[in-house]
Design a protein around this motif. Structure first.
Motif, PDB file in Angstrom:
ATOM      1  N   PHE A 101      -0.448  -1.572  -1.116  1.00 18.28           N
ATOM      2  CA  PHE A 101      -1.185  -0.478  -0.501  1.00 18.28           C
ATOM      3  C   PHE A 101      -0.945  -0.454   1.007  1.00 18.28           C
ATOM      4  CE2 PHE A 101      -4.195  -1.721  -4.070  1.00 18.28           C
ATOM      5  CZ  PHE A 101      -3.714  -0.758  -4.941  1.00 18.28           C
ATOM      6  N   GLU A 144      -5.973   4.321   1.381  1.00 14.33           N
ATOM      7  CA  GLU A 144      -6.286   4.866   0.064  1.00 14.33           C
ATOM      8  C   GLU A 144      -7.718   5.409  -0.008  1.00 14.33           C
ATOM      9  OE1 GLU A 144      -2.753   2.463  -0.230  1.00 14.33           O
ATOM     10  OE2 GLU A 144      -4.738   1.980   0.571  1.00 14.33           O
ATOM     11  N   ALA A 203      -7.256   7.245  -5.676  1.00 18.77           N
ATOM     12  CA  ALA A 203      -6.011   6.486  -5.733  1.00 18.77           C
ATOM     13  C   ALA A 203      -6.199   5.150  -6.446  1.00 18.77           C
ATOM     14  CB  ALA A 203      -5.477   6.242  -4.325  1.00 18.77           C
TER      15      ALA A 203
END
Length: 392
Positions: free
Chosen positions: A227, A231, A235
């Motif tokens: 990541f 996010e 997501a």
């Protein structure tokens, strides 16, 4: 067939920070529920509407998220030099249990207000105008919290112009001080290390900071998980596989922190520890569409609560963030640029939040005396909740 009629119990529905919960005075609960045990748990589950296999809380006061399936029990404090005892119950949504293992930092903002308005604070401590300092004993974790509640004409001031990302409307600012926020043993880092290696069978190996401050929390690097730290909820929460991966990591982290002795225990301890991932600043659009500029934040943090990515940030996790940021060498501190950081502003899915902590080394060990943040709170509804008389 005869069935038991409904009973009504005095209650107040309140927002505190970015959470909502049903608040009770201990003496107003049915006698069986005034003590810990199955009757109390069953009552609170029925109030919230759990367990709900549909995941909607249609038949209760809950909102079908970790932020809105919460209950609070308050009473005059049994502790010297405290005003109110605060007990928090996190009600599971689709499972039949109430987790009593930690605090709710967001609802803490509403505890002082409720205590003042419901006669739990001595009237001699309440100014006609100004700030009322409410000393709260957080019974779940055995810690002192101080709420600074604004008072106007002798009553709690709820309206104002303080804006809190994740909350739609402005309200009055309530400053919260979490005193000595490490766990009851005083061990901020349960392993004794600022960064450990977390081995998760079938998932991978990750650098991790384990910390007990505010609430037991596992911090990971966003990049190590694939990541970038910007996010939003969909997501993460849209992928059952991803959520299960986080839960597996959380379970093994709990084991390494010494919170559980067997991996299977993690399933009945959903409220703690929390799991969060951090990253250096980066511009993004918050869930409201608000632009968050990299230049306006020190780092990015995303945290999961009760198995889902939180829409903003749990208040207790914010304490953990502030504490970890103040201690050079933790993953949080490194993501924020490292060095001595008395306060940080971090980006979360709904916007930003500033939190500060006072940390120092004593005899080689890190000690945090206080973590502080601003929240807001207000009464949404008050009166009675009704439940079937035979539900507990």
């Amino acid at each position: 067939m005869m069935t038991a009629p409904q009973i009504k119990i005095p209650a107040t529905y309140m927002r505190g920070g970015t959470s909502k919960g049903v608040f009770f005075k201990l003496d107003d609960l049915p006698e069986q529920a005034r003590v810990p045990g199955p009757a109390r748990d069953a009552l609170l589950q029925r109030v919230i509407g759990s367990p709900d296999p549909y995941g909607k809380h249609t038949d209760g006061m809950g909102g079908a998220t970790s932020s809105t399936s919460k209950t609070v029990i308050l009473s005059k404090s049994s502790q010297p030099e405290h005003d109110v005892d605060y007990l928090f119950g996190q009600v599971a949504i689709d499972k039949a249990f109430v987790d009593w293992s930690g605090n709710c930092g967001n609802l803490t903002a509403a505890v002082g207000s409720f205590a003042i308005s419901n006669g739990l604070v001595d009237t001699s401590h309440i100014p006609q105008n100004g700030i009322c300092t409410v000393r709260i004993w957080q019974a779940n974790i055995g810690k002192t919290i101080i709420a600074h509640v604004p008072i106007t004409n002798g009553e709690v001031q709820e309206t104002g112009d303080f804006e809190l990302d994740g909350v739609t409307f402005p309200a009055a600012e309530v400053v919260i001080d979490f005193m000595d926020p490490a766990d009851a043993t005083g061990a901020i880092f349960p392993t004794g290390n600022l960064v450990d290696t977390l081995e998760v069978p079938g998932v991978g190996s990750f650098p991790a900071t384990f910390i007990n401050a505010g609430i037991p929390t596992i911090f990971l690097n966003a990049a190590d998980l694939g990541f970038d730290g910007t996010e939003l909820q969909d997501a993460i929460n849209g992928s059952a596989e991803m959520l299960q991966r986080f839960e597996t990591i959380r379970a093994y982290g709990a084991l390494q922190m010494g919170l559980i002795s067997d991996i299977a225990e993690a399933a009945s301890r959903q409220h703690t520890p929390k799991i969060a991932f951090v990253a250096p600043p980066k511009s993004y659009s918050a869930s409201s569409g608000k632009a968050v500029a990299a230049a306006d934040i020190d780092l990015l943090v995303r945290a999961l609560s009760m198995g889902k990515l939180h829409h903003a940030m749990m208040g207790t996790a914010a304490v953990a963030i502030g504490t970890a940021a103040a201690i050079p060498g933790t993953l949080v501190n490194l993501a924020a640029g490292s060095g001595k950081l008395d306060a940080v502003r971090f980006g979360h899915p709904s916007g930003t939040l500033r939190v500060g902590a006072a940390a120092e080394q004593q005899n080689g060990d890190w000690v945090v005396t206080k973590a502080s943040m601003s929240r807001s709170a207000r009464v949404l509804m008050e009166g009675w909740v009704r439940v079937p008389g035979d539900c507990f």
